[in-house]
Scaffold this motif. Structure first.
Motif, PDB file in Angstrom:
ATOM      1  N   ILE A 315      37.022  44.031  46.857  1.00  0.00           N
ATOM      2  CA  ILE A 315      37.532  45.259  46.951  1.00  0.00           C
ATOM      3  C   ILE A 315      39.759  45.025  47.176  1.00  0.00           C
ATOM      4  O   ILE A 315      40.403  45.392  46.319  1.00  0.00           O
ATOM      5  CB  ILE A 315      37.547  46.915  47.547  1.00  0.00           C
ATOM      6  N   ILE A 316      39.801  44.521  48.353  1.00  0.00           N
ATOM      7  CA  ILE A 316      40.792  44.530  49.006  1.00  0.00           C
ATOM      8  C   ILE A 316      41.582  43.243  47.553  1.00  0.00           C
ATOM      9  O   ILE A 316      43.022  43.815  47.714  1.00  0.00           O
ATOM     10  CB  ILE A 316      41.173  43.974  50.219  1.00  0.00           C
ATOM     11  N   ILE A 317      41.162  42.634  47.898  1.00  0.00           N
ATOM     12  CA  ILE A 317      41.963  41.097  46.514  1.00  0.00           C
ATOM     13  C   ILE A 317      42.870  41.676  45.990  1.00  0.00           C
ATOM     14  O   ILE A 317      43.496  42.157  44.881  1.00  0.00           O
ATOM     15  CB  ILE A 317      40.852  40.014  46.397  1.00  0.00           C
ATOM     16  N   SER A 318      41.615  42.332  44.816  1.00  0.00           N
ATOM     17  CA  SER A 318      41.936  42.841  44.029  1.00  0.00           C
ATOM     18  C   SER A 318      42.458  44.417  43.780  1.00  0.00           C
ATOM     19  O   SER A 318      43.680  44.181  43.016  1.00  0.00           O
ATOM     20  CB  SER A 318      40.937  43.596  43.018  1.00  0.00           C
ATOM     21  N   MET A 319      42.389  45.138  44.670  1.00  0.00           N
ATOM     22  CA  MET A 319      43.901  46.207  44.866  1.00  0.00           C
ATOM     23  C   MET A 319      45.102  45.301  45.082  1.00  0.00           C
ATOM     24  O   MET A 319      46.068  46.210  44.594  1.00  0.00           O
ATOM     25  CB  MET A 319      43.105  46.862  46.364  1.00  0.00           C
ATOM     26  N   THR A 320      45.265  44.124  46.001  1.00  0.00           N
ATOM     27  CA  THR A 320      46.820  44.022  45.668  1.00  0.00           C
ATOM     28  C   THR A 320      46.677  43.535  44.406  1.00  0.00           C
ATOM     29  O   THR A 320      48.211  43.250  44.261  1.00  0.00           O
ATOM     30  CB  THR A 320      46.855  43.159  47.211  1.00  0.00           C
ATOM     31  N   MET A 321      45.842  42.413  43.788  1.00  0.00           N
ATOM     32  CA  MET A 321      46.408  41.464  42.622  1.00  0.00           C
ATOM     33  C   MET A 321      47.301  42.648  41.390  1.00  0.00           C
ATOM     34  O   MET A 321      47.772  42.601  40.857  1.00  0.00           O
ATOM     35  CB  MET A 321      45.350  40.980  42.235  1.00  0.00           C
ATOM     36  N   MET A 322      46.510  43.926  41.406  1.00  0.00           N
ATOM     37  CA  MET A 322      46.637  45.026  40.620  1.00  0.00           C
ATOM     38  C   MET A 322      47.859  45.788  40.479  1.00  0.00           C
ATOM     39  O   MET A 322      48.714  46.084  40.320  1.00  0.00           O
ATOM     40  CB  MET A 322      45.243  45.843  40.628  1.00  0.00           C
TER      41      MET A 322
ATOM     42  N   ALA B 135      49.627  31.786  42.420  1.00  0.00           N
ATOM     43  CA  ALA B 135      48.814  33.001  41.556  1.00  0.00           C
ATOM     44  C   ALA B 135      49.749  34.132  42.213  1.00  0.00           C
ATOM     45  O   ALA B 135      49.819  35.398  41.336  1.00  0.00           O
ATOM     46  CB  ALA B 135      47.483  32.951  42.816  1.00  0.00           C
ATOM     47  N   THR B 136      49.975  34.335  43.267  1.00  0.00           N
ATOM     48  CA  THR B 136      51.536  35.889  43.187  1.00  0.00           C
ATOM     49  C   THR B 136      52.595  35.748  42.342  1.00  0.00           C
ATOM     50  O   THR B 136      52.168  36.620  41.741  1.00  0.00           O
ATOM     51  CB  THR B 136      51.692  35.451  44.942  1.00  0.00           C
ATOM     52  N   LEU B 137      53.216  34.781  42.217  1.00  0.00           N
ATOM     53  CA  LEU B 137      53.870  34.408  40.693  1.00  0.00           C
ATOM     54  C   LEU B 137      53.168  34.543  39.380  1.00  0.00           C
ATOM     55  O   LEU B 137      53.856  35.198  39.097  1.00  0.00           O
ATOM     56  CB  LEU B 137      53.952  32.805  40.990  1.00  0.00           C
ATOM     57  N   GLY B 138      51.937  34.106  39.405  1.00  0.00           N
ATOM     58  CA  GLY B 138      51.178  35.027  38.181  1.00  0.00           C
ATOM     59  C   GLY B 138      51.439  35.931  37.720  1.00  0.00           C
ATOM     60  O   GLY B 138      51.468  36.509  37.060  1.00  0.00           O
ATOM     61  N   VAL B 139      50.808  36.682  39.183  1.00  0.00           N
ATOM     62  CA  VAL B 139      50.630  38.157  38.478  1.00  0.00           C
ATOM     63  C   VAL B 139      51.754  39.178  38.769  1.00  0.00           C
ATOM     64  O   VAL B 139      52.406  40.302  38.282  1.00  0.00           O
ATOM     65  CB  VAL B 139      49.678  38.974  39.854  1.00  0.00           C
ATOM     66  N   THR B 140      53.205  38.350  39.083  1.00  0.00           N
ATOM     67  CA  THR B 140      53.887  39.472  39.955  1.00  0.00           C
ATOM     68  C   THR B 140      55.164  38.947  38.282  1.00  0.00           C
ATOM     69  O   THR B 140      55.994  39.934  38.154  1.00  0.00           O
ATOM     70  CB  THR B 140      55.170  39.195  41.025  1.00  0.00           C
ATOM     71  N   ILE B 141      54.867  37.544  37.332  1.00  0.00           N
ATOM     72  CA  ILE B 141      55.538  37.902  36.157  1.00  0.00           C
ATOM     73  C   ILE B 141      55.253  38.612  34.751  1.00  0.00           C
ATOM     74  O   ILE B 141      54.537  37.825  34.843  1.00  0.00           O
ATOM     75  CB  ILE B 141      56.286  36.437  36.605  1.00  0.00           C
ATOM     76  N   PRO B 142      55.661  39.125  34.198  1.00  0.00           N
ATOM     77  CA  PRO B 142      54.582  40.069  33.498  1.00  0.00           C
ATOM     78  C   PRO B 142      55.174  39.069  32.404  1.00  0.00           C
ATOM     79  O   PRO B 142      56.092  37.788  32.621  1.00  0.00           O
ATOM     80  CB  PRO B 142      55.856  41.407  32.999  1.00  0.00           C
TER      81      PRO B 142
END
Lengths: 397, 309, 536
Positions: A315-322, B135-142
């Motif tokens: 839940i938390i991982i998805s929340m932040t990734m979304m 992974a963080t970069l991957g979701v922040t870069i559209p």
């Protein structure tokens, strides 16, 4: 039994056996664990930093988010300045505007063009007050036979050509550079934080409140309830977002940020609902749930106290990734017309605007993206810590 | 269980029909039509055009006409590509989109899942931090930024790949990367986090204590349960990837169907809107069903039906 | 044995030369690689209404005449004759005019094509243009008010086309170069309804310098030299590879890599640099205007001083600079590029009406605002500026919003709507200030000024001035000096009443690589590669 075989325990020994530590509640224990998680604290600090800048950042600059200066458009955060005379420095923009700057990087004023020679590739600028006639020769590397290490030279009042730049300085007027109409990107990024953070917060809240509970109820009930509930989710997921947004725009009209949030929120929670449903389907067959049911724990209690906390990881991982997805969906919806109107901008809007000039002015995309990335990382770290903190299996006490 | 899935299949068909219906009526309730132009067409001509395409029939009749056509797999004529049928448009564009999407899915599964697992096994070590960061970069870069930068540097400056289209095998790299970037990162992190959870469980400790080989512990015991959220996420994602991304196809100039999702709405090309929506819905519903079947396979304890009291 | 081996070796060495010659022959085809931008909705000349279709039609087909940079040259018609009263135009069709399948092209093909385009049953989006052709019975037939057979065009024999006009019309012949009036072959059209024939290489029969040899949806098309074109001897390019990449930055990167020789759309951020550095970058005026409509039914706009103040308070030069497309600051409604009866440019001759290209008018604007009762904008109601979703429109709106705030002290909110919703809102008059844009369809200032006649379908501000209407009516019925005098007078009235604020005039930007020579375009914006060649 011989009485001598038993001894009274002394008071000292008795107190040794007492449990001295208070028994902590779930939340107290969670907070304790969170505090100890180093990375999470870094994340928390990051979030607070961003909040601080969102609220107070714009006050640090004398510009507002909408103040334009068309003469100073598209200036980068680092300026390559040329010294033409004592205390006379200039900067040439990519679109051939000549700006006078101070030696420290403060942009002063624009020097108007006097004459253009497109064949020889020489532009002449005239600064009346300072009595300077500046000739810019940019024929190098463009006209055949004029190869050089530099792209252009200046010559003042007919004097010798200056080819080497004086130095590179930071743009004091616009720390993050200026955009296409000369607005300060620094102020706009700070301002954008307010909108993007609000969007992120509300989206995550909707995710949590609606998505998590919807998914867990569907999974726990099972059978027909599950089928019907999830089919509703399927429909919400498949209708084209653009049509949906236009429809809202037509029915409700644009009432600013709130209509956009309603549009976003109403479709944003479906992914979380599905995720949680998957988790709960697996969890609800485990022994501890069976035990809880046998004990007569209410359905509501089972879901909120046993199932959801054990599913808290994804839940938390998805929340932040979304969150970035919420930011960019917001910019898409605003672009269509539902949401913040120009000149107000969110990070997503800023990134969108920067796209057309990406190849020429990459910094316009860089700063909003960095802001989003930084926020994301902070929330991620915080999220990791929260996950560890809220996981009942790691509970001590 | 088999009965359940048969029921589910029927419900799936019903869902597609429902999605089509909702979309149909929503589509007709927003202003504008296929013949709205920058220079508005004079009313008499508009009337003639609407008559020609039966757009002046009562809405309910248009709906039934369309659904009838849909059941015979006839999706009608396109209004913005006059003279071409929606079937032809999809036939021409879908294989291209689906192939790129398929490659993206492969990449996500083959790279994303193992990377997540490795990251979980080496938690808090450099490789883990590296993966988290990427992974963080991957979701922040559209995807549009990734795509534009890729074309400018790899194609333009370095000249390693063609700047657009899918003419050579290497030209697939850019679109696949741009398409998969976000989901790849999401899957990596989700796998990692899920794995971490599972690894902390008692039965894993038991398995290890029993002397089982690490590979067996991870491969047989840990992975199965860890994969549930990943499978949940992948289902709809695969449906979305296989039907393409408007942004990626536009920037890389790929003649697929991804573009139609946005263009057809702006053009109010009703039949194309319906066509691509139904296509996506069909994929999606299929994948959802598959996901639920996979749940039952992964975790045999999962039951879908209500407990018999 | 050795001799045999030697012979084999030598012959093997000769093999590459055989292929080299074959290769050379392949290379000797002259090829042009062109990015059109978007996949055209249709390239059937009778059904087309968009500029991308116009580019293709102008190369694949040919009308009675061809217009290149304002000059009319004979096309399928080798000559024409206008009667003394100006109401009958007789075209002589070339005897060697042929279709790309080898069959003869006659005047009957024109009659068929025109009647088909007029017929409401065909559903041509551009049939409204017949109103401006002044052809007898055409407008009525197009609107379903009269029979198509009553249209005043006939072919007394295979090589003569006679057209009857209601009034003498100066620009009629030049209008015949427009795609809508290009001929189509009846058997082709009937073989592929709704324009499907035009996109099918098997069915597409055309009469222009090139013919269609392939078409892939969403990807591109190929044009090859049409050997049956009457002027084929002067067509030098053999193959034109057309692509449909609509992302300007991708196309630009491809151009830099040498994949394209010609682009008709350039990313705006590159333009200032290209203007300065690249001789192969071209800017042409597009005969249209970008403007803002006042909703003349509202009280807040009733005072002409307010309208004039707002029009004076914006710095059009700076706006054009930011837009970076070579746009021209507007004054009146008619852009540069129209030539009047004395050969003068209408835009130059019309005058400035007291407006300035830059911010010189701000002082006067402030004064007017104060006179109207709103010194420094105090007390002026906040209004909403409406535009349709687009980066460019947003930019201009943001600039004028800021200029009005700084210069006049009046505030406005910006609102954007998705474009079909916007069309609806604007045409219903449900706005306070709304963005507008108009490009002419024929080479006469009337193409622009006519929209402000009372009741005109495109009269968004709902402007109504009987004097203006009368002048435009007069212009419609006259030619020469009378015609242009009426038009100058009409624009005078328009600029006095100011139902709109004109901002800038549109431009077309092209990038063509140095080997491409002798290409041209029509004043109305359609590219023409009929006499172009590529010198690599």
């Amino acid at each position: 039994m011989n009485a001598e075989k038993f001894e009274f325990v002394s008071s000292g020994e008795r107190s040794d056996q007492e449990i001295l530590r208070k028994s902590l509640t779930y939340w107290q224990d969670a907070w304790r664990r969170l505090k100890n998680h180093k990375l999470a604290m870094v994340g928390l600090a990051g979030v607070i930093l961003i909040l601080f800048f969102a609220v107070f950042g714009p006050m640090l600059s004398r510009f507002s988010y909408s103040d334009q200066n068309l003469d100073f458009s598209n200036t980068p955060p680092r300026l390559k300045i040329y010294q033409l005379a004592d205390d006379y420095y200039v900067f040439l923009t990519r679109d051939y505007k000549l700006l006078r700057v101070s030696g420290k990087g403060e942009i002063l004023y624009r020097i108007p063009i006097e004459h253009k020679d497109p064949v020889k590739k020489i532009y002449t600028f005239k600064d009346e007050k300072q009595n300077m006639l500046i000739a810019l020769d940019f024929s190098y590397n463009i006209l055949p036979g004029k190869k050089a290490d530099y792209d252009y030279t200046f010559s003042v009042n007919g004097g010798p050509e200056i080819a080497a730049h004086h130095k590179k300085v930071f743009n004091r007027t616009y720390p993050f550079g200026s955009d296409v109409v000369g607005r300060s990107l620094f102020v706009r990024v700070m301002y954008g934080a307010r909108i993007s953070l609000t969007v992120a917060f509300v989206a995550s809240l909707v995710n949590l409140l609606v998505g998590v509970f919807y998914g867990s109820i569907a999974a726990y009930e099972g059978g027909k309830t599950d089928i019907v509930m999830m089919r509703f989710v399927d429909i919400l997921n498949s209708i084209p977002l653009l049509i949906y947004v236009i429809l809202i725009m037509v029915l409700v009209g644009n009432r600013g940020l709130w209509t956009m949030i309603i549009a976003l929120g109403s479709v944003y929670w479906v992914q979380m609902a599905r995720l949680v449903r998957g988790q709960v389907l697996s969890l609800k067959e485990q022994e501890f749930i069976l035990a809880a049911r046998a004990l007569g724990v209410s359905k509501h209690h089972i879901i909120s106290r046993h199932l959801i906390p054990n599913a808290i990881g994804p839940i938390i991982i998805s929340m932040t990734m979304m969150i970035p997805s919420a930011v960019f969906t917001e910019s898409f919806i605003s672009f269509i017309g539902l949401g913040v109107s120009a000149p107000m901008a969110s990070w997503g809007t800023l990134a969108n605007d920067a796209l057309s000039g990406l190849l020429s002015y990459p910094y316009q995309l860089f700063f909003p993206s960095m802001a989003i990335a930084f926020t994301m990382l902070s929330f991620n770290f915080l999220g990791d810590g929260l996950r560890d903190a809220l996981d009942p299996r790691l509970r001590k006490g | 269980m088999k009965n359940y899935f048969l029921k589910r299949f029927i419900y799936s068909l019903l869902t597609i029909i429902l999605i089509a219906t909702v979309t149909f009526f929503m589509m007709h309730s927003i202003p504008g039509g296929p013949f709205t132009r920058e220079k508005p067409v004079p009313p008499e001509i508009l009337k003639a055009l609407n008559e020609k395409y039966h757009l002046d029939d009562p809405l309910i009749i248009q709906y039934f006409d369309y659904m009838k056509g849909l059941f015979t797999f006839d999706m009608g004529p396109s209004f913005s590509k006059i003279g071409t049928s929606v079937n032809d448009l999809i036939k021409a564009g879908f294989p291209i989109t689906a192939f790129v999407g398929f490659l993206a899915v492969l990449l996500i599964i083959i790279l994303g899942v193992p990377v997540g697992i490795i990251s979980a096994l080496r938690q808090n070590r450099p490789i883990d931090y590296f993966v988290m960061f990427m992974a963080t970069l991957g979701v922040t870069i559209p995807s549009f930024v990734l795509a534009t930068l890729y074309i400018y540097f790899i194609a333009g400056k370095l000249d390693l790949v063609p700047p657009f289209g899918l003419s050579t095998p290497v030209s697939y790299i850019g679109p696949v990367l741009a398409l998969s970037g976000y989901s790849l990162s999401f899957v990596a992190r989700l796998t990692r986090s899920s794995m971490l959870e599972v690894l902390r469980q008692d039965y894993i400790r038991t398995a290890r204590a029993n002397g089982l080989k690490e590979l067996s512990v991870i491969g047989k015991h840990a992975m199965k349960n860890a994969l549930i959220p990943v499978v949940t996420y992948l289902g709809p994602t695969i449906a979305a990837l296989m039907t393409g991304s408007f942004v990626v196809e536009r920037i890389f100039a790929i003649p697929g169907i991804g573009r139609y999702f946005v263009e057809s709405v702006s053009n109010r090309d009703y039949t194309v809107i319906m066509g691509v929506t139904v296509l996506y819905a069909a994929f999606y519903v299929m994948m959802i069903l598959l996901v639920d079947i996979l749940y039952a396979v992964i975790d045999p304890r999962i039951k879908f039906e209500k407990e018999s009291n | 044995m050795k001799k045999v081996l030697l012979m084999i070796l030598v012959s093997l060495l000769l093999v590459p030369f055989v292929f080299a010659n074959g290769g050379k022959e392949e290379e000797s085809k002259m090829v042009l690689n062109w990015n059109l931008g978007a996949d055209p909705k249709t390239i059937d000349p009778g059904l087309n209404g968009a500029s991308d279709g116009a580019h293709i039609d102008n190369n694949m087909f040919e009308g009675l005449v061809r217009e290149q940079a304002g000059k009319i040259i004979p096309g399928i018609a080798e000559s024409w004759n206008i009667s003394d009263d100006g109401k009958t135009v007789t075209f002589k069709i070339r005897k060697d005019a042929k279709w790309s399948d080898g069959s003869n092209l006659t005047a009957h093909d024109f009659v068929y094509a025109w009647k088909r385009a007029i017929d409401p049953a065909t559903g041509s989006e551009y049939s409204w243009i017949w109103e401006y052709t002044n052809v007898v019975g055409a407008m009525e037939a197009a609107y379903g008010d009269g029979p198509v057979d009553a249209v005043g065009v006939e072919a007394p024999d295979d090589y003569t086309l006679v057209v009857h006009l209601k009034n003498p019309t100066d620009y009629f012949v030049s209008l015949m170069s427009f795609f809508h009036f290009m001929p189509v072959k009846q058997s082709s059209v009937e073989a592929g309804p709704d324009g499907a024939w035009a996109k099918d290489p098997e069915l597409a029969v055309s009469d222009g310098p090139y013919r269609l040899t392939s078409y892939t949806i969403g990807d591109g098309l190929t044009l090859e030299k049409n050997p049956y074109y009457w002027n084929a001897d002067n067509v030098k390019i053999d193959v034109i590879n057309v692509k449909f990449i609509d992302e300007a930055s991708t196309a630009y990167t491809a151009y830099k890599s040498g994949e394209f020789d010609f682009l008709n759309d350039v990313p705006p951020s590159e333009v200032p640099r290209l203007i300065a550095e690249d001789p192969e970058f071209y800017i042409f005026p597009l005969l249209g205007t970008y403007y803002y409509n006042f909703n003349m039914n509202l009280d807040m706009w009733k005072d002409v001083r307010v309208r004039r103040a707002m029009a004076l308070a914006i710095d059009r030069e700076k706006i054009c600079e930011v837009l970076a497309g070579g746009q021209v600051p507007a004054v009146g409604f008619v852009p540069p590029g129209f030539v009047d009866n004395e050969g003068r440019d209408f835009f130059e001759t019309a005058g400035t009406y007291g407006f300035y290209k830059d911010s010189s008018g701000v002082a006067e604007a402030k004064k007017l605002m104060a006179e109207a009762g709103y010194p420094d904008g105090k007390g002026f109601p906040k209004f909403t500026l409406l535009y349709n979703t687009s980066e460019g429109h947003k930019l201009v709106a943001e600039m004028v919003q800021e200029m009005w705030k700084t210069n006049l002290g009046i505030e406005c909110d910006l609102e954007n709507q998705e474009w079909a919703v916007f069309q609806d809102t604007r045409s219903q008059g449900d706005y306070e200030l709304a963005r507008g844009g108009w490009i002419t369809d024929f080479l006469d200032p009337m193409g622009l000024l006519a929209i402000f006649v009372t009741g005109n379908a495109y009269n968004d501000p709902k402007y109504s001035n009987p004097e203006y209407d009368a002048l435009l009516d007069k212009a419609n019925k006259t030619t020469g000096k009378e015609h242009y005098d009426a038009l100058y007078a009409a624009q005078d009235i328009l600029m006095k009443d100011l139902p709109v604020i004109t901002v800038y005039h549109y431009t077309d930007t092209y990038l063509s690589s140095p080997p491409v020579k002798n290409w041209t375009r029509s004043q109305l914006g359609a590219l023409d590669f009929s006499s172009a060649y590529v010198e690599r």
